[in-house]
Write a protein that holds these residues in place. Structure first.
Motif, PDB file in Angstrom:
ATOM      1  N   UNK A  50       0.839  -1.208   0.000  1.00  0.00           N
ATOM      2  CA  UNK A  50       0.000   0.000   0.000  1.00  0.00           C
ATOM      3  C   UNK A  50       0.870   1.252   0.000  1.00  0.00           C
ATOM      4  N   UNK A  51       1.918   1.244  -0.816  1.00  0.00           N
ATOM      5  CA  UNK A  51       2.875   2.350  -0.810  1.00  0.00           C
ATOM      6  C   UNK A  51       3.374   2.663  -2.213  1.00  0.00           C
ATOM      7  N   UNK A  52       3.888   3.869  -2.334  1.00  0.00           N
ATOM      8  CA  UNK A  52       4.589   4.247  -3.560  1.00  0.00           C
ATOM      9  C   UNK A  52       5.840   5.012  -3.159  1.00  0.00           C
ATOM     10  N   UNK A  53       6.867   4.916  -3.979  1.00  0.00           N
ATOM     11  CA  UNK A  53       8.109   5.628  -3.722  1.00  0.00           C
ATOM     12  C   UNK A  53       8.056   6.904  -4.551  1.00  0.00           C
ATOM     13  N   UNK A  54       8.224   8.024  -3.871  1.00  0.00           N
ATOM     14  CA  UNK A  54       8.116   9.341  -4.495  1.00  0.00           C
ATOM     15  C   UNK A  54       9.458  10.052  -4.351  1.00  0.00           C
ATOM     16  N   UNK A  55       9.898  10.742  -5.391  1.00  0.00           N
ATOM     17  CA  UNK A  55      11.182  11.427  -5.345  1.00  0.00           C
ATOM     18  C   UNK A  55      11.106  12.830  -5.919  1.00  0.00           C
ATOM     19  N   UNK A  56      12.178  13.616  -5.657  1.00  0.00           N
ATOM     20  CA  UNK A  56      12.228  14.989  -6.153  1.00  0.00           C
ATOM     21  C   UNK A  56      13.672  15.494  -6.097  1.00  0.00           C
ATOM     22  N   UNK A  57      14.117  16.108  -7.195  1.00  0.00           N
ATOM     23  CA  UNK A  57      15.405  16.796  -7.188  1.00  0.00           C
ATOM     24  C   UNK A  57      15.207  18.120  -6.468  1.00  0.00           C
ATOM     25  N   UNK A  58      16.121  18.447  -5.545  1.00  0.00           N
ATOM     26  CA  UNK A  58      15.963  19.643  -4.719  1.00  0.00           C
ATOM     27  C   UNK A  58      16.706  20.850  -5.262  1.00  0.00           C
ATOM     28  N   UNK A  59      17.755  20.633  -6.027  1.00  0.00           N
ATOM     29  CA  UNK A  59      18.553  21.753  -6.521  1.00  0.00           C
ATOM     30  C   UNK A  59      19.604  22.203  -5.513  1.00  0.00           C
ATOM     31  N   UNK A  60      19.667  21.564  -4.367  1.00  0.00           N
ATOM     32  CA  UNK A  60      20.654  21.908  -3.336  1.00  0.00           C
ATOM     33  C   UNK A  60      21.840  20.955  -3.456  1.00  0.00           C
ATOM     34  N   UNK A  61      23.036  21.493  -3.367  1.00  0.00           N
ATOM     35  CA  UNK A  61      24.213  20.640  -3.536  1.00  0.00           C
ATOM     36  C   UNK A  61      24.412  19.686  -2.359  1.00  0.00           C
ATOM     37  N   UNK A  62      23.998  20.078  -1.158  1.00  0.00           N
ATOM     38  CA  UNK A  62      24.176  19.212   0.009  1.00  0.00           C
ATOM     39  C   UNK A  62      23.238  18.012  -0.027  1.00  0.00           C
ATOM     40  N   UNK A  63      22.034  18.184  -0.514  1.00  0.00           N
ATOM     41  CA  UNK A  63      21.033  17.121  -0.567  1.00  0.00           C
ATOM     42  C   UNK A  63      20.293  17.226  -1.904  1.00  0.00           C
ATOM     43  N   UNK A  64      20.913  16.747  -2.995  1.00  0.00           N
ATOM     44  CA  UNK A  64      20.353  17.000  -4.327  1.00  0.00           C
ATOM     45  C   UNK A  64      19.057  16.256  -4.656  1.00  0.00           C
ATOM     46  N   UNK A  65      18.758  15.162  -3.966  1.00  0.00           N
ATOM     47  CA  UNK A  65      17.570  14.374  -4.281  1.00  0.00           C
ATOM     48  C   UNK A  65      16.975  13.837  -2.992  1.00  0.00           C
ATOM     49  N   UNK A  66      15.671  13.922  -2.882  1.00  0.00           N
ATOM     50  CA  UNK A  66      14.979  13.368  -1.718  1.00  0.00           C
ATOM     51  C   UNK A  66      13.967  12.350  -2.210  1.00  0.00           C
ATOM     52  N   UNK A  67      13.822  11.292  -1.442  1.00  0.00           N
ATOM     53  CA  UNK A  67      12.773  10.333  -1.772  1.00  0.00           C
ATOM     54  C   UNK A  67      12.095   9.894  -0.489  1.00  0.00           C
TER      55      UNK A  67
END
Length: 170
Positions: A50-67
């Motif tokens: 009952x889940x989905x994996x969602x992601x996003x590029x942040x544009x920040x060099x310290x943390x460029x991608x969050x999921x």
């Protein structure tokens, strides 16, 4: 012929890099569509959990991608659990199966991509045996006895880890 003793050694040297490589995922997929910075996107849905994996590029060099793992519906009854990959430490040696490899390029920085690995650990959640009437039923008394005896069947689990590959663009 002096080459005969060297043949086994040459075979071992040729095979070792292939053995050290990561296992091939169950799902074979091409790179995902490049995603823009700040645009949330679904990487993969896992209906059993009952889940989905969602992601996003942040544009920040310290943390460029969050999921994140997001629940699909409050009414959904999961048949599998989604666990933290850092705590579970999924590996083939621990009974996990490398399920999926998702590569998502950054639209504004083609040299950078997010790599999400999904692991699956099968459980013993088969269909219950048919009873005297030919129906697959789960009886509360049987389940209570199994719980008290600590013999409940293991449920399937999923885990996902993420890394960012490539150079950050400026």
């Amino acid at each position: 012929m002096r080459l005969t003793p060297l043949l086994p050694l040459m075979f071992v040297v040729a095979v070792m890099p292939a053995m050290a490589a990561e296992p091939k995922p169950e799902i074979d997929r091409a790179k995902a569509t490049p995603q823009a910075v700040g645009a949330a996107h679904t990487l993969r849905s896992i209906p059993e959990a009952c889940a989905r994996i969602e992601g996003m590029f942040t544009g920040q060099s310290a943390d460029p991608y969050k999921f994140a793992v997001v629940r699909t519906s409050p009414n959904c009854q999961p048949r599998a659990r989604f666990v933290d990959a850092a705590k579970a430490g999924p590996s083939v040696a621990k009974g996990w199966i490398f399920n999926d490899l998702i590569r998502v390029p950054n639209a504004s920085c083609p040299a950078q991509q997010a790599v999400v690995k999904v692991w699956r650990k099968p459980g013993a959640n088969g269909s219950p045996e048919l009873d005297a009437q030919g129906r697959a039923r789960i009886y509360l008394g049987d389940s209570k006895e199994a719980a008290q005896a600590d013999t409940l069947a293991a449920i399937p689990m999923f885990a996902a880890s993420m890394a960012v590959e490539g150079k950050a663009c400026e």
